[in-house]
Design an enzyme around this catalytic site. Sequence first.
Site, short mmCIF file in Angstrom:
data_model
loop_
_atom_site.label_atom_id
_atom_site.label_comp_id
_atom_site.label_asym_id
_atom_site.label_seq_id
_atom_site.Cartn_x
_atom_site.Cartn_y
_atom_site.Cartn_z
N GLU A 54 0.80 -1.22 0.00
CA GLU A 54 0.00 0.00 0.00
C GLU A 54 0.84 1.27 0.00
O GLU A 54 0.50 2.25 -0.65
CB GLU A 54 -0.95 -0.01 1.20
CG GLU A 54 -2.16 0.91 1.04
CD GLU A 54 -1.88 2.38 1.30
OE1 GLU A 54 -2.64 3.22 0.79
OE2 GLU A 54 -0.91 2.69 2.02
N ASP A 55 1.94 1.28 0.74
CA ASP A 55 2.78 2.47 0.74
C ASP A 55 4.24 2.06 0.73
O ASP A 55 4.61 0.97 1.21
CB ASP A 55 2.48 3.35 1.95
CG ASP A 55 2.93 4.80 1.74
OD1 ASP A 55 3.35 5.14 0.61
OD2 ASP A 55 2.86 5.59 2.69
N HIS A 115 -0.48 0.82 7.22
CA HIS A 115 -1.07 1.66 6.17
C HIS A 115 0.03 2.59 5.65
O HIS A 115 1.04 2.13 5.15
CB HIS A 115 -2.26 2.42 6.78
CG HIS A 115 -3.26 2.88 5.78
ND1 HIS A 115 -4.52 3.31 6.13
CD2 HIS A 115 -3.20 3.02 4.43
CE1 HIS A 115 -5.20 3.67 5.05
NE2 HIS A 115 -4.41 3.51 4.00
N ILE A 117 3.28 5.13 5.48
CA ILE A 117 4.56 5.14 6.18
C ILE A 117 5.35 6.39 5.82
O ILE A 117 5.09 7.05 4.82
CB ILE A 117 5.42 3.89 5.84
CG1 ILE A 117 5.83 3.90 4.37
CG2 ILE A 117 4.66 2.61 6.18
CD1 ILE A 117 6.81 2.79 4.00
N HIS A 135 -3.50 0.01 12.08
CA HIS A 135 -4.94 -0.10 12.39
C HIS A 135 -5.25 -1.43 13.08
O HIS A 135 -5.95 -2.28 12.52
CB HIS A 135 -5.77 0.03 11.12
CG HIS A 135 -5.60 1.30 10.37
ND1 HIS A 135 -6.01 2.52 10.87
CD2 HIS A 135 -5.04 1.54 9.16
CE1 HIS A 135 -5.73 3.47 9.98
NE2 HIS A 135 -5.13 2.91 8.94
N ASN A 169 -4.76 7.95 7.44
CA ASN A 169 -4.44 7.23 6.20
C ASN A 169 -2.95 7.26 5.92
O ASN A 169 -2.32 6.24 5.71
CB ASN A 169 -5.22 7.86 5.03
CG ASN A 169 -5.05 7.12 3.72
OD1 ASN A 169 -3.94 6.96 3.22
ND2 ASN A 169 -6.16 6.67 3.16
N ASP A 170 -2.38 8.46 5.93
CA ASP A 170 -0.97 8.60 5.59
C ASP A 170 -0.32 9.61 6.53
O ASP A 170 -1.00 10.35 7.26
CB ASP A 170 -0.81 9.03 4.14
CG ASP A 170 0.59 8.78 3.61
OD1 ASP A 170 1.36 8.04 4.25
OD2 ASP A 170 0.92 9.34 2.54
N ASN A 225 -5.93 11.86 1.63
CA ASN A 225 -5.30 10.55 1.50
C ASN A 225 -3.79 10.69 1.68
O ASN A 225 -3.31 10.86 2.78
CB ASN A 225 -5.69 9.93 0.15
CG ASN A 225 -5.46 8.44 0.09
OD1 ASN A 225 -4.34 7.98 0.26
ND2 ASN A 225 -6.51 7.68 -0.15
N ASP A 270 -3.98 8.75 -4.63
CA ASP A 270 -3.71 8.01 -3.40
C ASP A 270 -2.42 8.55 -2.77
O ASP A 270 -2.34 9.73 -2.43
CB ASP A 270 -3.64 6.51 -3.68
CG ASP A 270 -3.96 5.65 -2.48
OD1 ASP A 270 -3.44 5.94 -1.39
OD2 ASP A 270 -4.72 4.67 -2.62
N ASN A 271 -1.39 7.74 -2.63
CA ASN A 271 -0.15 8.18 -1.98
C ASN A 271 0.73 9.01 -2.89
O ASN A 271 0.74 8.83 -4.12
CB ASN A 271 0.62 6.97 -1.46
CG ASN A 271 -0.06 6.31 -0.29
OD1 ASN A 271 -0.49 6.96 0.65
ND2 ASN A 271 -0.19 4.98 -0.34
#
Length: 366
Positions: A54-55, A115, A117, A135, A169-170, A225, A270-271
Amino acid sequence: MGKLVVISLFAAALSAFVGERVINLRKRTLASRKLVQTHLPNCHPIKSLEYGSEDLTILPNGLAIISTGLKDPLLPSYSDAPGKMYTLDMSEDSRMKPVELRMGRGFDLDSFNPHGISVYTDETDNSVYLFVVNHPQQKTQVEIFLFVEEDHALVYVKTIKHEFLHSVNDIVAVGVESFYATNDRYFSGGTLNTLEVLLAQPWSNVVYYSPEEVKVVAEGFYMANGINISPDKRHIYVADLFDHNIHVLERLESNGLAPVKVVEVGSLVDNIYVDSETGDLWIGCHPNGWKLFQNDPEDLPGSEVIQIKDIHSEKPVVTQVYADDGSVLIGSSVAAPYGGKLLIGTIYQKALVCDLAKDDKSEQDY
């Protein structure tokens, strides 16, 4: 009879409201968008990262740190195993192999659900700290680790919890224990989260945290996000997923944020990864968010990578670098370049590494 009329009118009004909200949500998720594919050469998946990436962030020496195994109640997950952290050496010439980071005592590995980082290097002794949004049981907390590269290990430092950090989220670290974080939702969990997505209102925010103060520093996002910082540390970038844009905010001496501009992207952002040398933004995007939430195996959600050059100029250059309809990559959430290659991560599928195109013919300007 009167009571029946009232009930009928209420049902009709509720149906009309829900219908309008669904139409609005389809618009916010770009449900009608048709994707034009833009592939890169020599792409191959990274083994051992089949359940999400995800990240990620890449250190100056080419070592990527990747979070895997995110479980979000609104999105699919294909593994019940706890999340993990990996490194991947982007400087290797051959096909790269991820290495799982060992996580030491004092930390609950069984509930680890990583999630966003961020990495922070303490200039006083060059110690590298890894901040991870976690989470456990679908709650939110921020974990801080000391990254020991030679041991392939993370040494647990502390856990941060706060009522303002309710749906993070981030995160982007700006000190050994300080950071900016995005809350992607107003509510902290449960059925209200699903209702919030349907309502699609600008209720999410950005929070600044330090041991001395915690405060909301920016708000009015439809779904805040990804977040990151400019190489000179003067600006913060925030991705608003449901508004399809990147917000540029100036850091103030008070640690607050002042809005500077908004850059339209045309995809569900998103990221954000920021190139430390060029200042370019690389963004993992979802070209059709409706498909992402539907997760229909017959109509897969695709992936997209957007690059923004000269974001502080009057005319930033927004370029589609990669796009796929889901046949190769599903749900891209982050992308980062290094050494002529592009590493693309996803929410719950695999990670992909490709060669970056050496000419403008494989790029599509928006």
